[in-house]
Design an enzyme around this catalytic site. Structure first.
Site, PDB file in Angstrom:
ATOM      1  N   ASP A   1      -8.354   5.918   9.958  1.00  0.00           N
ATOM      2  CA  ASP A   1      -8.186   4.993   8.833  1.00  0.00           C
ATOM      3  C   ASP A   1      -9.554   4.853   8.144  1.00  0.00           C
ATOM      4  O   ASP A   1     -10.571   4.682   8.822  1.00  0.00           O
ATOM      5  CB  ASP A   1      -7.720   3.617   9.354  1.00  0.00           C
ATOM      6  CG  ASP A   1      -6.674   3.002   8.434  1.00  0.00           C
ATOM      7  OD1 ASP A   1      -5.590   2.637   8.912  1.00  0.00           O
ATOM      8  OD2 ASP A   1      -6.960   2.913   7.217  1.00  0.00           O
TER       9      ASP A   1
ATOM     10  N   ASP B   1      -7.518   3.365   2.951  1.00  0.00           N
ATOM     11  CA  ASP B   1      -7.141   1.972   2.698  1.00  0.00           C
ATOM     12  C   ASP B   1      -7.402   1.593   1.234  1.00  0.00           C
ATOM     13  O   ASP B   1      -8.457   1.964   0.683  1.00  0.00           O
ATOM     14  CB  ASP B   1      -8.037   1.120   3.609  1.00  0.00           C
ATOM     15  CG  ASP B   1      -7.514  -0.286   3.814  1.00  0.00           C
ATOM     16  OD1 ASP B   1      -6.363  -0.430   4.250  1.00  0.00           O
ATOM     17  OD2 ASP B   1      -8.262  -1.227   3.525  1.00  0.00           O
TER      18      ASP B   1
ATOM     19  N   GLU C   1      -3.497   4.781   0.268  1.00  0.00           N
ATOM     20  CA  GLU C   1      -2.618   3.616   0.128  1.00  0.00           C
ATOM     21  C   GLU C   1      -2.786   3.129  -1.302  1.00  0.00           C
ATOM     22  O   GLU C   1      -3.814   2.538  -1.636  1.00  0.00           O
ATOM     23  CB  GLU C   1      -3.006   2.523   1.116  1.00  0.00           C
ATOM     24  CG  GLU C   1      -2.112   1.318   1.020  1.00  0.00           C
ATOM     25  CD  GLU C   1      -2.748   0.055   1.563  1.00  0.00           C
ATOM     26  OE1 GLU C   1      -3.984  -0.063   1.498  1.00  0.00           O
ATOM     27  OE2 GLU C   1      -2.019  -0.803   2.060  1.00  0.00           O
TER      28      GLU C   1
ATOM     29  N   HIS D   1       1.926  -0.891   9.610  1.00  0.00           N
ATOM     30  CA  HIS D   1       1.433  -2.098  10.285  1.00  0.00           C
ATOM     31  C   HIS D   1       1.416  -3.312   9.354  1.00  0.00           C
ATOM     32  O   HIS D   1       1.083  -4.428   9.783  1.00  0.00           O
ATOM     33  CB  HIS D   1       0.020  -1.835  10.807  1.00  0.00           C
ATOM     34  CG  HIS D   1      -0.921  -1.578   9.682  1.00  0.00           C
ATOM     35  ND1 HIS D   1      -0.872  -0.448   8.891  1.00  0.00           N
ATOM     36  CD2 HIS D   1      -1.904  -2.333   9.155  1.00  0.00           C
ATOM     37  CE1 HIS D   1      -1.784  -0.522   7.956  1.00  0.00           C
ATOM     38  NE2 HIS D   1      -2.429  -1.660   8.086  1.00  0.00           N
ATOM     39  N   ASP D   2       1.745  -3.084   8.061  1.00  0.00           N
ATOM     40  CA  ASP D   2       1.783  -4.206   7.109  1.00  0.00           C
ATOM     41  C   ASP D   2       3.214  -4.642   6.820  1.00  0.00           C
ATOM     42  O   ASP D   2       3.415  -5.537   5.990  1.00  0.00           O
ATOM     43  CB  ASP D   2       1.158  -3.797   5.766  1.00  0.00           C
ATOM     44  CG  ASP D   2      -0.339  -3.642   5.840  1.00  0.00           C
ATOM     45  OD1 ASP D   2      -0.891  -2.864   5.045  1.00  0.00           O
ATOM     46  OD2 ASP D   2      -0.958  -4.286   6.716  1.00  0.00           O
TER      47      ASP D   2
HETATM   48  O1  TEU Z   1      -3.533  -3.228   2.849  1.00  0.00           O
HETATM   49  C1  TEU Z   1      -3.772  -3.345   1.452  1.00  0.00           C
HETATM   50  C2  TEU Z   1      -2.900  -4.381   0.868  1.00  0.00           C
HETATM   51  O2  TEU Z   1      -2.801  -4.528  -0.325  1.00  0.00           O
HETATM   52  C3  TEU Z   1      -2.198  -5.300   1.798  1.00  0.00           C
HETATM   53  O3  TEU Z   1      -2.551  -6.617   1.452  1.00  0.00           O
HETATM   54  C4  TEU Z   1      -0.705  -5.078   1.634  1.00  0.00           C
HETATM   55  O4  TEU Z   1      -0.390  -4.908   0.274  1.00  0.00           O
HETATM   56  C5  TEU Z   1       0.011  -6.294   2.112  1.00  0.00           C
HETATM   57  O5  TEU Z   1      -0.468  -6.573   3.389  1.00  0.00           O
HETATM   58  C6  TEU Z   1       1.500  -5.984   2.108  1.00  0.00           C
HETATM   59  O6  TEU Z   1       2.107  -6.764   3.108  1.00  0.00           O
HETATM   60  C7  TEU Z   1      -4.610  -2.593   3.543  1.00  0.00           C
HETATM   61  C8  TEU Z   1      -4.259  -2.568   5.022  1.00  0.00           C
HETATM   62  O7  TEU Z   1      -3.081  -1.782   5.198  1.00  0.00           O
HETATM   63  C9  TEU Z   1      -4.049  -3.985   5.467  1.00  0.00           C
HETATM   64  O8  TEU Z   1      -3.631  -4.013   6.839  1.00  0.00           O
HETATM   65  C10 TEU Z   1      -5.362  -4.728   5.320  1.00  0.00           C
HETATM   66  O9  TEU Z   1      -5.130  -6.097   5.620  1.00  0.00           O
HETATM   67  C11 TEU Z   1      -5.902  -4.621   3.879  1.00  0.00           C
HETATM   68  O10 TEU Z   1      -5.809  -3.311   3.341  1.00  0.00           O
HETATM   69  C12 TEU Z   1      -7.384  -4.957   3.869  1.00  0.00           C
HETATM   70  O11 TEU Z   1      -8.092  -3.915   4.494  1.00  0.00           O
END
Ligand code: TEU
Ligand code: CA
Length: 570
Positions: free
Chosen positions: A99, A206, A264, A339-340
């Site tokens: 990542d 990310d 992403e 994971h989000d």
């Molecule tokens: O996520 C980017 C992001 O925009 C997240 O806020 C996402 O849109 C949101 O959680 C949707 O539920 C990345 C990573 O995947 C996330 O885990 C991190 O919290 C974030 O960046 C900051 O690094």
């Protein structure tokens, strides 16, 4: 989109290190634990592993807040463990991508510690500092009205050096200043080359379009009139130097390695613009995650302000991001979990015990027949589902859910109805649902740890665990193995074929053709628990040969609950 590549055909498995497998009984997943499960992943048919951040971090945002790009979060293991993991993957002919979190660091990173010392510090310009504004009552105000993803202002006042710093995410995640050439060089060297030289095969990038902000900073339009701070994606996504930075990253780093780069990409609805990131000739990224499908249900201004979605909306998103690469050099991704996000069976299938297995198999057939690189998230292959609706708010660990819950309590003066609705919506969409420990077997803590897990295991683990499914031919796990094999066998259609939606107005089934040269397959999916008519689309004229399905039925009149079928069109 037809040029063949390992990173197009490979099936990717995302591992969330803290929740995958604990090897030393401290209740936290670790790298030796992952190594002990590489054969399990190999048997599943995985070709590429994406490891969520393993770097040194205070874990405010579960490792997406890095305090040393070249060191490993101690509870996960050592640098030697990481080298063993790289070798363990390569020995099994699997690739490994890490990542890449380079929009921000942790506030505990030495770079930020130096930067915040004073306005004159050598690294002051490595982060984004601006003076306060003052209103006519003399109250101190942030430089502009941007809202952070985790609620509140995206600016944090620093008493010591008497300025605000920008943080699109948590206050402990200060944004790096990409306008500063030295910052970009340090990122290329420490966050990228260091690991590529150890043999890592690429990165999941990310927040890949947030590094260039519109300058000078200015207020975002008022979207939520009752809020002081506003979503400002139009000012920090796809900024003026974004493509310049990614081109420079390619020239200076990636062009010297055989890598896979998946970005992403948020807030980029225009396919033409996405092609500027993923077109092979653009030399920036190989592919991106489009969020339209997995953001179904999100509120217009706040993710957790749940809005019911329709299958037509899913089909619109699907068609848009399957078709935008037809007849050009772009590429795309096929995924429903990470994971989000909450668990896909709970969101897009049914986690009712009657339907959770068959709907998990339907979704597996869906993802395995879509064009693009296939990504599955740990636990998806055994049909893991959301945490119970009764899961107490005290058991939620994720900063995003907790901040939203507290924001609603503050904003509504803890109005019971509003707080209960927020709790229910967090129960539908929380990132926590994907972060509970992997369910390996039916021993205590699902065989994840011999200690006390950092996060409680989902109570459902005695009925949903890998061990029980490995020897059950009808399990979700056995089905995923078959579905991945099927995808590889029919890769011309599944991986590389051109997508054409059929019966687009149907609000219960999803039917599409995947065409490759002059042949095609027909995919029919029942997204409901009710029996639906089996409609052969007008576009299909030839004979139908059933080549894959998730039930025993071959009835040409109707589809059973969550039934999936794939036909070769002769
Ligand atoms: O996520 C980017 C992001 O925009 C997240 O806020 C996402 O849109 C949101 O959680 C949707 O539920 C990345 C990573 O995947 C996330 O885990 C991190 O919290 C974030 O960046 C900051 O690094
Ligand atoms: Ca451990």
């Amino acid at each position: 989109a037809d040029s063949r590549r390992w990173w197009k055909e490979g099936t990717v498995y995302q591992i969330y290190p803290s929740s995958f497998k604990d090897s030393n009984g401290d209740g936290i997943g670790d790298i030796p634990g992952i190594i002990s499960k590489l054969d399990y992943l190999n048997e599943l048919g995985i070709n590429i592993i994406w490891l969520s951040p393993h770097y040194k971090s205070p874990q405010v945002d579960m490792g997406y807040d890095i305090s040393d790009y070249k060191d490993v979060h101690a509870p996960y293991g050592t640098l030697q463990d990481v080298k063993n993991l790289i070798d363990g993957c390569h020995k099994r002919n699997m690739k490994l991508i890490f990542d890449l979190v380079i929009n921000h660091t942790s506030s505990e990173h030495p770079w930020f510690q130096e930067s915040r010392k004073s306005k004159e510090s050598a690294k002051r310009d490595w982060y984004i500092w601006r003076p306060a504004k003052y209103d006519d009552q003399g109250n101190r105000k942030p430089p502009c009205n941007w809202r952070s993803f985790f609620n509140g202002s995206a600016w944090q006042w620093d008493e010591q050096s008497q300025e605000y710093y920008l943080h699109l995410f948590a206050t402990d995640q200060p944004d790096l200043n990409w306008e500063n050439e030295s910052v970009r060089q340090a990122i290329y060297d420490e966050a990228m080359k260091f690991w590529l030289d150890l043999g890592v095969d690429g990165f999941r990038v990310d927040t890949v379009n947030m590094y260039s902000k519109v300058l000078p900073f200015k207020d975002a339009p008022i979207e939520v009139s009752t809020d002081e701070f506003q979503p400002a994606q139009m000012l920090f996504c796809n900024g003026p130097r974004m493509h310049e930075f990614l081109t420079e990253m390619n020239d200076q780093v990636l062009s010297n390695y055989d890598t896979m780069m998946v970005g992403e990409l948020a807030s980029t609805p225009d396919p033409e613009h996405v092609l500027k990131y993923v077109g092979a000739s653009a030399k920036q990224l190989d592919m991106v995650f489009q969020m339209d499908m997995i953001h179904l249900g999100f509120g217009p201004s706040y993710k957790y302000d749940f809005h019911p979605w329709t299958l037509i909306q899913l089909k619109d998103a699907l068609t848009k991001w399957q078709q935008f690469i037809i007849d050009n050099d772009g590429w795309t991704t096929s995924f429903l979990e990470n994971h989000d996000q909450a668990r896909s069976i709970s969101r897009f299938g049914s986690d009712d015990p009657l339907y959770r297995s068959v709907s998990g198999k339907m979704l597996a057939t869906f993802l395995c027949t879509l064009t693009g690189t296939l990504f599955i998230y740990q636990g998806q292959e055994i049909g893991m589902i959301n945490l119970p609706k009764s899961w107490p708010i005290e058991e939620y660990k994720d900063i995003e859910s907790i901040n939203y819950y507290n924001y609603i309590k503050r904003k509504t003066n803890a109005d019971p109805a509003a707080v209960r609705l927020a709790f229910e919506n967090i129960g539908k969409l929380a990132r926590d649902h994907s972060r509970s420990p992997f369910q390996w077997d039916d021993t205590e803590h699902a065989g994840f740890t011999t200690g006390t897990p950092w996060m409680k295991v989902n109570d459902v683990y005695p009925e949903i665990n890998a061990k029980a499914q490995e020897c059950d031919q009808n399990s979700v796990l056995s089905f995923w193995k078959k579905a991945i094999k099927f995808r590889n066998t029919y890769k011309d259609y599944c991986v590389y074929g051109d997508f054409y939606l059929c019966d687009s107005k149907n609000t219960s089934t999803v039917t599409y053709i995947k065409a490759y040269k002059c042949n095609k397959i027909l995919v029919v999916l029942n997204f409901t628990k009710d029996v639906q008519d089996f409609i052969i689309p007008a576009e299909v004229t030839g004979e139908l040969e059933l080549i894959f399905n998730n039930t025993e039925s071959t009835d040409r009149e109707s589809l059973l609950a969550f039934e999936a079928r794939v036909y070769l069109v002769k």
